[in-house]
Design a protein around this motif. Structure first.
Motif, PDB file in Angstrom:
ATOM      1  N   HIS A  17     -26.699  -2.439 -38.560  1.00 13.27           N
ATOM      2  CA  HIS A  17     -26.250  -0.907 -39.291  1.00 13.27           C
ATOM      3  C   HIS A  17     -25.798  -0.050 -38.291  1.00 13.27           C
ATOM      4  O   HIS A  17     -26.531   0.009 -37.054  1.00 13.27           O
ATOM      5  N   THR A  18     -24.883   0.683 -38.567  1.00 23.24           N
ATOM      6  CA  THR A  18     -24.324   1.825 -37.478  1.00 23.24           C
ATOM      7  C   THR A  18     -25.092   3.159 -38.025  1.00 23.24           C
ATOM      8  O   THR A  18     -25.768   3.477 -38.897  1.00 23.24           O
ATOM      9  N   HIS A  29     -18.375   0.879 -31.665  1.00 20.79           N
ATOM     10  CA  HIS A  29     -18.045   0.623 -30.271  1.00 20.79           C
ATOM     11  C   HIS A  29     -19.178   0.085 -29.550  1.00 20.79           C
ATOM     12  O   HIS A  29     -19.238  -0.712 -28.798  1.00 20.79           O
ATOM     13  N   ASP A  30     -20.538   0.772 -29.958  1.00 21.01           N
ATOM     14  CA  ASP A  30     -21.581   0.201 -29.185  1.00 21.01           C
ATOM     15  C   ASP A  30     -22.075  -1.320 -29.506  1.00 21.01           C
ATOM     16  O   ASP A  30     -22.435  -1.901 -28.640  1.00 21.01           O
ATOM     17  N   ALA A  35     -22.356  -7.009 -28.405  1.00 19.02           N
ATOM     18  CA  ALA A  35     -22.149  -8.353 -28.712  1.00 19.02           C
ATOM     19  C   ALA A  35     -21.471  -9.232 -27.667  1.00 19.02           C
ATOM     20  O   ALA A  35     -21.666 -10.250 -27.461  1.00 19.02           O
ATOM     21  N   LYS A  36     -20.359  -8.417 -26.951  1.00 20.40           N
ATOM     22  CA  LYS A  36     -19.928  -9.080 -25.683  1.00 20.40           C
ATOM     23  C   LYS A  36     -20.654  -9.492 -24.615  1.00 20.40           C
ATOM     24  O   LYS A  36     -20.752 -10.475 -24.023  1.00 20.40           O
ATOM     25  N   HIS A 208     -30.664  -2.295 -35.948  1.00 14.73           N
ATOM     26  CA  HIS A 208     -30.513  -1.057 -36.454  1.00 14.73           C
ATOM     27  C   HIS A 208     -30.015  -0.150 -35.078  1.00 14.73           C
ATOM     28  O   HIS A 208     -29.912   1.003 -35.117  1.00 14.73           O
ATOM     29  N   ILE A 209     -29.903  -0.983 -33.957  1.00  8.61           N
ATOM     30  CA  ILE A 209     -29.563  -0.420 -32.679  1.00  8.61           C
ATOM     31  C   ILE A 209     -28.764  -1.539 -32.133  1.00  8.61           C
ATOM     32  O   ILE A 209     -29.109  -2.699 -32.124  1.00  8.61           O
ATOM     33  N   SER A 210     -27.761  -1.331 -31.423  1.00  8.39           N
ATOM     34  CA  SER A 210     -26.916  -2.202 -31.024  1.00  8.39           C
ATOM     35  C   SER A 210     -27.539  -3.471 -29.796  1.00  8.39           C
ATOM     36  O   SER A 210     -27.079  -4.281 -29.874  1.00  8.39           O
ATOM     37  N   TYR A 211     -28.565  -2.983 -29.458  1.00 10.71           N
ATOM     38  CA  TYR A 211     -29.312  -3.413 -28.371  1.00 10.71           C
ATOM     39  C   TYR A 211     -29.876  -4.959 -29.017  1.00 10.71           C
ATOM     40  O   TYR A 211     -30.111  -5.920 -28.274  1.00 10.71           O
ATOM     41  N   ASP A 212     -30.116  -4.985 -30.363  1.00 10.19           N
ATOM     42  CA  ASP A 212     -30.607  -5.990 -31.007  1.00 10.19           C
ATOM     43  C   ASP A 212     -29.569  -7.219 -31.689  1.00 10.19           C
ATOM     44  O   ASP A 212     -29.948  -8.149 -32.163  1.00 10.19           O
TER      45      ASP A 212
END
Length: 265
Positions: A17-18, A29-30, A35-36, A208-212
């Protein structure tokens, strides 16, 4: 960077989710950057369907066509986490999920899930019937967090319906962390039931946050504990997941399909 075994084990994340869903905290973008960083190959953005109180405007889903398919060798899919409903959704052809007909051409796939603000938890019989209606809707490819203890179901009936309709059951890493406490024993039984029926799953972070994004450690642990057949994890590789979506009539441009094929060559 995650260990090589984990990266090779599950390369797709089908649920995130963004900021378009306002209880989440990252942008597309985050997610691409994260992911990379973790070695993920394919990510999917699946913001909430229109019946969720903080869902994006319909235009959010219609305009996902502007997203590139590949950024920094990361594949990007355009999805939605729809809501399982107790009444047919207007403009959906009497389907019990909040997916109006006009939205469907813009989506690569749809998850359908129970959410307390939308569907009041009911009896095992009622929950099972509602989930099976979503499975049989013809517009859903994945059932989200079906091990939610707030929505007990008859797992055998649900898995039979999922197999008959080529719909995946999700093992959701977030369910073992801060969300849906008490999911672990239910998910373990679900995996065993899926295995008994020789059916298939998706695995996701529900970030719900890109770090996950791409974090499946808890889900992987229970999958390994059960001894679930990795060949029945459809999200193991991009090629496998895209082929599954093509079986649902979804189409993708040649660039994305060639990229997925090269990853396994």
């Amino acid at each position: 960077m995650r260990g090589v075994f984990v990266i090779n084990f599950i390369a797709c994340d089908t649920h995130s989710h963004t900021v378009a869903s306002t209880h989440a905290y990252s942008t597309l973008h985050d997610y691409i950057a994260s992911a990379k960083d973790v070695g993920l190959s394919l990510l999917s953005i699946t913001d909430h369907g229109p019946e969720m109180p903080d869902s994006p405007h319909m235009w959010h889903f219609g305009n996902m066509k502007v997203w590139p398919r590949l950024v920094d060798n990361i594949g990007i899919l355009r999805g939605i986490e729809a809501n399982i409903l107790s009444q047919p959704f207007q403009g959906s052809g009497h389907r019990y999920v909040d997916l109006p007909d006009g939205m469907l051409p813009f989506l690569d796939f749809a998850i359908a899930s129970f959410h307390e603000p939308v569907f009041t938890p009911g009896s095992i019989k009622d929950n099972t019937a509602a989930m099976i209606r979503a499975i049989k809707s013809g517009v859903v490819q994945i059932i989200g967090h079906p091990g939610n203890p707030n929505y007990p179901i008859n797992q055998d009936e649900v898995v039979r319906a999922a197999k008959d309709n080529n719909v995946l059951l999700e093992i959701n890493n977030s369910s073992f962390l801060l969300s849906r406490k008490g999911s672990e024993p239910i998910c373990k039984r679900l995996l065993e039931t899926v295995a008994n029926h020789d059916w298939k799953i998706s695995v996701s972070s529900d970030a719900h946050i890109s770090y996950d994004v791409g974090k499946f450690d808890q889900a992987e642990a229970i999958i390994e504990k059960v001894g679930f057949n990795p060949d029945n994890i459809v999200t193991k590789t991009p090629k496998r997941f895209l082929s599954f979506l093509q079986d649902h009539g979804k189409s993708f441009d040649a660039e994305l399909l060639e990229w997925a094929n090269k990853l396994e060559s």
